[in-house]
Structure formats: C-alpha cells, structure tokens
Design a protein around this motif. Structure first.
Motif, PDB file in Angstrom:
ATOM      1  N   THR A   2     -16.253   9.906 -35.546  1.00 26.91           N
ATOM      2  CA  THR A   2     -16.827   9.178 -34.419  1.00 26.91           C
ATOM      3  C   THR A   2     -18.325   8.991 -34.615  1.00 26.91           C
ATOM      4  O   THR A   2     -19.002   9.822 -35.203  1.00 26.91           O
ATOM      5  CB  THR A   2     -16.580   9.914 -33.093  1.00 26.91           C
ATOM      6  N   THR A   3     -18.800   7.870 -34.115  1.00 30.11           N
ATOM      7  CA  THR A   3     -20.202   7.503 -34.231  1.00 30.11           C
ATOM      8  C   THR A   3     -20.689   7.001 -32.881  1.00 30.11           C
ATOM      9  O   THR A   3     -19.972   6.274 -32.185  1.00 30.11           O
ATOM     10  CB  THR A   3     -20.365   6.381 -35.280  1.00 30.11           C
ATOM     11  N   VAL A   5     -22.608   4.523 -30.687  1.00 34.37           N
ATOM     12  CA  VAL A   5     -23.000   3.117 -30.816  1.00 34.37           C
ATOM     13  C   VAL A   5     -23.391   2.566 -29.445  1.00 34.37           C
ATOM     14  O   VAL A   5     -23.144   3.191 -28.419  1.00 34.37           O
ATOM     15  CB  VAL A   5     -21.861   2.249 -31.405  1.00 34.37           C
ATOM     16  N   HIS A   6     -23.999   1.402 -29.440  1.00 35.74           N
ATOM     17  CA  HIS A   6     -24.268   0.666 -28.208  1.00 35.74           C
ATOM     18  C   HIS A   6     -24.156  -0.830 -28.508  1.00 35.74           C
ATOM     19  O   HIS A   6     -24.222  -1.248 -29.660  1.00 35.74           O
ATOM     20  CB  HIS A   6     -25.643   1.012 -27.624  1.00 35.74           C
ATOM     21  N   VAL A   7     -23.982  -1.610 -27.476  1.00 39.04           N
ATOM     22  CA  VAL A   7     -23.880  -3.064 -27.625  1.00 39.04           C
ATOM     23  C   VAL A   7     -25.261  -3.598 -27.998  1.00 39.04           C
ATOM     24  O   VAL A   7     -26.267  -3.228 -27.395  1.00 39.04           O
ATOM     25  CB  VAL A   7     -23.378  -3.723 -26.325  1.00 39.04           C
ATOM     26  N   THR A   8     -25.313  -4.435 -29.002  1.00 41.15           N
ATOM     27  CA  THR A   8     -26.569  -5.033 -29.439  1.00 41.15           C
ATOM     28  C   THR A   8     -27.149  -5.863 -28.297  1.00 41.15           C
ATOM     29  O   THR A   8     -26.419  -6.635 -27.664  1.00 41.15           O
ATOM     30  CB  THR A   8     -26.322  -5.923 -30.679  1.00 41.15           C
ATOM     31  N   PRO A   9     -28.457  -5.699 -28.005  1.00 41.85           N
ATOM     32  CA  PRO A   9     -29.065  -6.482 -26.917  1.00 41.85           C
ATOM     33  C   PRO A   9     -28.848  -7.985 -27.110  1.00 41.85           C
ATOM     34  O   PRO A   9     -28.973  -8.509 -28.211  1.00 41.85           O
ATOM     35  CB  PRO A   9     -30.552  -6.121 -27.016  1.00 41.85           C
ATOM     36  N   THR A  27     -24.664   1.223 -22.077  1.00 43.17           N
ATOM     37  CA  THR A  27     -25.079   2.549 -22.515  1.00 43.17           C
ATOM     38  C   THR A  27     -24.388   2.899 -23.822  1.00 43.17           C
ATOM     39  O   THR A  27     -23.476   2.216 -24.258  1.00 43.17           O
ATOM     40  CB  THR A  27     -24.722   3.608 -21.453  1.00 43.17           C
ATOM     41  N   GLY A  28     -24.806   3.996 -24.437  1.00 43.37           N
ATOM     42  CA  GLY A  28     -24.192   4.431 -25.682  1.00 43.37           C
ATOM     43  C   GLY A  28     -22.819   5.038 -25.454  1.00 43.37           C
ATOM     44  O   GLY A  28     -22.542   5.605 -24.405  1.00 43.37           O
ATOM     45  N   PHE A  29     -21.934   4.920 -26.437  1.00 40.68           N
ATOM     46  CA  PHE A  29     -20.597   5.500 -26.364  1.00 40.68           C
ATOM     47  C   PHE A  29     -20.115   5.753 -27.788  1.00 40.68           C
ATOM     48  O   PHE A  29     -20.654   5.211 -28.749  1.00 40.68           O
ATOM     49  CB  PHE A  29     -19.626   4.579 -25.600  1.00 40.68           C
ATOM     50  N   ASN A  30     -19.121   6.622 -27.927  1.00 39.56           N
ATOM     51  CA  ASN A  30     -18.600   7.004 -29.234  1.00 39.56           C
ATOM     52  C   ASN A  30     -17.381   6.166 -29.617  1.00 39.56           C
ATOM     53  O   ASN A  30     -16.542   5.880 -28.768  1.00 39.56           O
ATOM     54  CB  ASN A  30     -18.203   8.485 -29.245  1.00 39.56           C
ATOM     55  N   VAL A  31     -17.325   5.765 -30.884  1.00 45.35           N
ATOM     56  CA  VAL A  31     -16.172   5.039 -31.417  1.00 45.35           C
ATOM     57  C   VAL A  31     -15.802   5.616 -32.779  1.00 45.35           C
ATOM     58  O   VAL A  31     -16.611   6.275 -33.435  1.00 45.35           O
ATOM     59  CB  VAL A  31     -16.461   3.523 -31.578  1.00 45.35           C
ATOM     60  N   ASN A  32     -14.580   5.361 -33.204  1.00 45.62           N
ATOM     61  CA  ASN A  32     -14.136   5.733 -34.537  1.00 45.62           C
ATOM     62  C   ASN A  32     -14.514   4.585 -35.466  1.00 45.62           C
ATOM     63  O   ASN A  32     -13.908   3.513 -35.423  1.00 45.62           O
ATOM     64  CB  ASN A  32     -12.629   5.977 -34.559  1.00 45.62           C
ATOM     65  N   GLU A  33     -15.505   4.809 -36.319  1.00 44.39           N
ATOM     66  CA  GLU A  33     -16.006   3.733 -37.173  1.00 44.39           C
ATOM     67  C   GLU A  33     -15.018   3.304 -38.250  1.00 44.39           C
ATOM     68  O   GLU A  33     -15.178   2.262 -38.865  1.00 44.39           O
ATOM     69  CB  GLU A  33     -17.320   4.134 -37.826  1.00 44.39           C
ATOM     70  N   GLY A  50     -26.266   4.226 -33.094  1.00 46.04           N
ATOM     71  CA  GLY A  50     -27.345   4.984 -32.469  1.00 46.04           C
ATOM     72  C   GLY A  50     -27.349   4.787 -30.972  1.00 46.04           C
ATOM     73  O   GLY A  50     -26.577   4.000 -30.417  1.00 46.04           O
ATOM     74  N   ASP A  51     -28.226   5.523 -30.317  1.00 45.35           N
ATOM     75  CA  ASP A  51     -28.342   5.424 -28.870  1.00 45.35           C
ATOM     76  C   ASP A  51     -29.128   4.173 -28.494  1.00 45.35           C
ATOM     77  O   ASP A  51     -29.823   3.581 -29.319  1.00 45.35           O
ATOM     78  CB  ASP A  51     -29.035   6.674 -28.323  1.00 45.35           C
TER      79      ASP A  51
END
Length: 84
Positions: A2-3, A5-9, A27-33, A50-51
């Motif tokens: 898991t990493t 990540v956040h949505v790109t602005p 906001t930031g959240f974890n996903v399986n890359e 990243g956050d």
C-alpha cells in the motif's frame, strides 16, 4: 503493497462503486499500487504519491471561506436592511 496517495490538484477521479460512481476525496488515502486500476491512475498522473501538500490544501480551502464571508454582506447591502 500500500502507498499513500492523493488526487492531483485540478483533477477529478471517479471510481466505480457497484452500479454508481464515487468521487475520490481530496485528502490522502492508501491504495495498493500493484492493483491494475490504481496503477493506471498513478501512471496517467491522476493520483500523486505522498500526502496532500499544505499549499494545495490551503488553496482549496481558502476560496470556499472567502465566498462564504462575502455573500452575507453583499446580500444585506442589496436588500437595504442595513440602511433602515
């Protein structure tokens, strides 16, 4: 693996959730890359590892507050209730 990540602005990412779609949070959240769906979003630049940067978080919160504080004053002046 898991990493964080956040949505790109400036981007809006929707994910399928059953028979509807759901917008991802800012906001930031974890996903399986290694999952193909998340890996494609990372490759395409829709998600950033990243956050959420403090600069982007402050920029997205500031306009909402500015419009909320100016709206009542504008409405009150337009109705003339302050002059009476």
């Amino acid at each position: 693996m898991t990493t964080l990540v956040h949505v790109t602005p400036g981007r809006v990412v929707k994910i399928p959730a059953g028979n509807r779609t759901r917008k991802l949070p800012d906001t930031g959240f974890n996903v399986n890359e290694r999952d193909p769906f998340w890996a494609a979003l990372l490759r395409n630049g829709d998600l950033t590892v990243g956050d959420v940067p403090a600069q982007a978080a402050a920029a997205s919160a500031t306009p909402a507050k500015a419009t909320a504080t100016t709206t009542p004053a504008t409405t009150q002046a337009a109705s003339g209730s302050a002059a009476k």
